[in-house]
Write a protein that holds these residues in place. Structure first.
Motif, PDB file in Angstrom:
ATOM      1  N   ASP A  89       0.937  -1.271  -0.235  1.00  0.00           N
ATOM      2  CA  ASP A  89       0.264   0.068  -0.103  1.00  0.00           C
ATOM      3  C   ASP A  89       0.771   1.369   0.286  1.00  0.00           C
ATOM      4  N   HIS A  90       1.763   1.179   0.923  1.00  0.00           N
ATOM      5  CA  HIS A  90       2.692   2.422   1.071  1.00  0.00           C
ATOM      6  C   HIS A  90       3.160   2.809  -0.610  1.00  0.00           C
ATOM      7  N   PHE A  91       3.931   1.563  -0.924  1.00  0.00           N
ATOM      8  CA  PHE A  91       5.040   1.499  -2.074  1.00  0.00           C
ATOM      9  C   PHE A  91       3.749   2.178  -3.513  1.00  0.00           C
ATOM     10  N   THR A  92       2.708   1.607  -3.204  1.00  0.00           N
ATOM     11  CA  THR A  92       1.410   1.815  -4.299  1.00  0.00           C
ATOM     12  C   THR A  92       0.949   3.347  -4.454  1.00  0.00           C
ATOM     13  N   TRP A  93       1.180   3.671  -2.584  1.00  0.00           N
ATOM     14  CA  TRP A  93       0.233   5.234  -2.615  1.00  0.00           C
ATOM     15  C   TRP A  93       1.687   6.395  -2.956  1.00  0.00           C
ATOM     16  N   CYS A  94       3.005   6.298  -2.529  1.00  0.00           N
ATOM     17  CA  CYS A  94       3.822   6.976  -3.126  1.00  0.00           C
ATOM     18  C   CYS A  94       3.841   6.767  -4.646  1.00  0.00           C
ATOM     19  N   ARG A  95       3.609   5.949  -5.341  1.00  0.00           N
ATOM     20  CA  ARG A  95       3.862   6.117  -6.940  1.00  0.00           C
ATOM     21  C   ARG A  95       2.899   7.082  -7.537  1.00  0.00           C
ATOM     22  N   LEU A  96       1.306   6.856  -6.640  1.00  0.00           N
ATOM     23  CA  LEU A  96       0.581   7.094  -6.965  1.00  0.00           C
ATOM     24  C   LEU A  96       0.930   8.787  -6.622  1.00  0.00           C
ATOM     25  N   ILE A  97       0.874   9.379  -5.696  1.00  0.00           N
ATOM     26  CA  ILE A  97       1.421  10.670  -5.742  1.00  0.00           C
ATOM     27  C   ILE A  97       2.460  10.943  -6.190  1.00  0.00           C
ATOM     28  N   ARG A  98       3.669  10.683  -6.111  1.00  0.00           N
ATOM     29  CA  ARG A  98       4.888  11.034  -7.595  1.00  0.00           C
ATOM     30  C   ARG A  98       4.599  11.216  -8.616  1.00  0.00           C
ATOM     31  N   MET A  99       3.345  10.254  -9.292  1.00  0.00           N
ATOM     32  CA  MET A  99       3.241  10.962 -10.755  1.00  0.00           C
ATOM     33  C   MET A  99       2.060  11.702 -10.754  1.00  0.00           C
ATOM     34  N   LEU A 100       0.802  11.998  -9.924  1.00  0.00           N
ATOM     35  CA  LEU A 100      -0.319  12.442  -9.749  1.00  0.00           C
ATOM     36  C   LEU A 100       0.845  14.398  -9.727  1.00  0.00           C
ATOM     37  N   THR A 101       2.084  14.463  -8.964  1.00  0.00           N
ATOM     38  CA  THR A 101       2.705  14.965  -8.374  1.00  0.00           C
ATOM     39  C   THR A 101       3.232  16.294  -9.869  1.00  0.00           C
ATOM     40  N   VAL A 102       4.364  15.118 -10.440  1.00  0.00           N
ATOM     41  CA  VAL A 102       4.688  15.412 -11.953  1.00  0.00           C
ATOM     42  C   VAL A 102       3.960  15.966 -13.016  1.00  0.00           C
ATOM     43  N   ARG A 103       2.578  15.316 -12.732  1.00  0.00           N
ATOM     44  CA  ARG A 103       1.461  15.604 -13.992  1.00  0.00           C
ATOM     45  C   ARG A 103       0.859  16.683 -14.257  1.00  0.00           C
ATOM     46  N   HIS A 104       0.742  16.750 -12.280  1.00  0.00           N
ATOM     47  CA  HIS A 104      -0.222  18.490 -12.906  1.00  0.00           C
ATOM     48  C   HIS A 104       0.395  20.215 -11.848  1.00  0.00           C
ATOM     49  N   ARG A 105       2.447  19.475 -11.780  1.00  0.00           N
ATOM     50  CA  ARG A 105       3.415  19.703 -11.260  1.00  0.00           C
ATOM     51  C   ARG A 105       2.950  20.691  -9.652  1.00  0.00           C
ATOM     52  N   TRP A 106       2.188  19.909  -8.666  1.00  0.00           N
ATOM     53  CA  TRP A 106       2.007  20.567  -7.631  1.00  0.00           C
ATOM     54  C   TRP A 106       3.357  20.166  -6.534  1.00  0.00           C
ATOM     55  N   LYS A 107       3.190  20.685  -5.791  1.00  0.00           N
ATOM     56  CA  LYS A 107       4.614  20.793  -4.233  1.00  0.00           C
ATOM     57  C   LYS A 107       3.849  19.461  -3.301  1.00  0.00           C
ATOM     58  N   TRP A 108       4.031  19.712  -2.285  1.00  0.00           N
ATOM     59  CA  TRP A 108       4.062  18.666  -0.908  1.00  0.00           C
ATOM     60  C   TRP A 108       2.627  19.098  -0.549  1.00  0.00           C
ATOM     61  N   ARG A 109       2.977  20.906  -0.626  1.00  0.00           N
ATOM     62  CA  ARG A 109       1.344  21.526   0.505  1.00  0.00           C
ATOM     63  C   ARG A 109       0.261  21.585  -0.359  1.00  0.00           C
ATOM     64  N   ASP A 110       0.316  21.418  -2.108  1.00  0.00           N
ATOM     65  CA  ASP A 110      -0.618  21.482  -2.866  1.00  0.00           C
ATOM     66  C   ASP A 110      -1.069  19.641  -2.838  1.00  0.00           C
ATOM     67  N   ILE A 111      -0.741  18.367  -2.386  1.00  0.00           N
ATOM     68  CA  ILE A 111      -0.982  17.408  -2.656  1.00  0.00           C
ATOM     69  C   ILE A 111      -1.777  17.629  -0.537  1.00  0.00           C
ATOM     70  N   ARG A 112      -1.083  17.924   0.228  1.00  0.00           N
ATOM     71  CA  ARG A 112      -1.666  17.473   1.355  1.00  0.00           C
ATOM     72  C   ARG A 112      -3.289  18.889   1.841  1.00  0.00           C
ATOM     73  N   ARG A 113      -3.191  19.607   0.531  1.00  0.00           N
ATOM     74  CA  ARG A 113      -4.690  20.663   0.229  1.00  0.00           C
ATOM     75  C   ARG A 113      -5.342  19.820  -0.432  1.00  0.00           C
ATOM     76  N   ARG A 114      -4.835  19.380  -1.284  1.00  0.00           N
ATOM     77  CA  ARG A 114      -5.767  17.945  -1.443  1.00  0.00           C
ATOM     78  C   ARG A 114      -6.381  16.791  -0.606  1.00  0.00           C
ATOM     79  N   TYR A 115      -5.456  16.030  -0.415  1.00  0.00           N
ATOM     80  CA  TYR A 115      -5.823  15.240   0.101  1.00  0.00           C
ATOM     81  C   TYR A 115      -6.058  14.384   1.391  1.00  0.00           C
TER      82      TYR A 115
END
Length: 139
Positions: free
Chosen positions: A69-95
């Motif tokens: 689960d941890h591995f899959t979550w990290c891969r998904l977040i990393r992919m979304l980060t690159v795709r949307h050009r998010w920073k960590w604060r954007d990920i936290r704001r969304r999820y």
């Protein structure tokens, strides 16, 4: 014999090769520059990880499921980060909800389901149902 038990039990573990194979499948689906539809991707990841977990649900595998689960979550977040050009604060704001809990990753009504939520049944007493060809009278 398990400590405190009067019967013998069979413990099975997940092999490293099986873990590597499911990691490779998730890795192939989630390259950083992937432009695949997220709903289709989540559906396929759910199919792969839950099929794999259903096969190993009788093994001593709760920590293995957590690490998957941890591995899959990290891969998904990393992919979304690159795709949307998010920073960590954007990920936290969304999820992250206001109470501090993380929301699951969703898209188009499809939710990424955790593998660790699958119930594990380890202790299966098999009794005398298995015949032993080396002991006379058990076949």
């Amino acid at each position: 014999m398990a400590r405190g038990w009067s019967q013998w039990y069979l413990y099975t573990f997940v092999s490293h090769a099986a873990i590597r194979s499911v990691h490779a499948k998730v890795r192939a689906l989630t390259p950083r520059t992937s432009q695949h539809d997220l709903a289709k991707l989540l559906r396929r990841i759910n199919q792969i990880t839950h099929g794999w977990a259903a096969y190993f649900q009788h093994a001593v595998a709760q920590r293995t499921f957590d690490s998957l689960d941890h591995f899959t979550w990290c891969r998904l977040i990393r992919m979304l980060t690159v795709r949307h050009r998010w920073k960590w604060r954007d990920i936290r704001r969304r999820y992250v909800m206001p109470n501090g809990q993380w929301q699951p990753i969703t898209a188009g009504g499809i939710e990424w389901n955790r593998t660790a939520a699958i119930a594990i049944t380890r202790h299966r007493y098999r009794g005398n149902t298995i015949s032993n060809p080396w002991v006379p009278g058990t076949t």
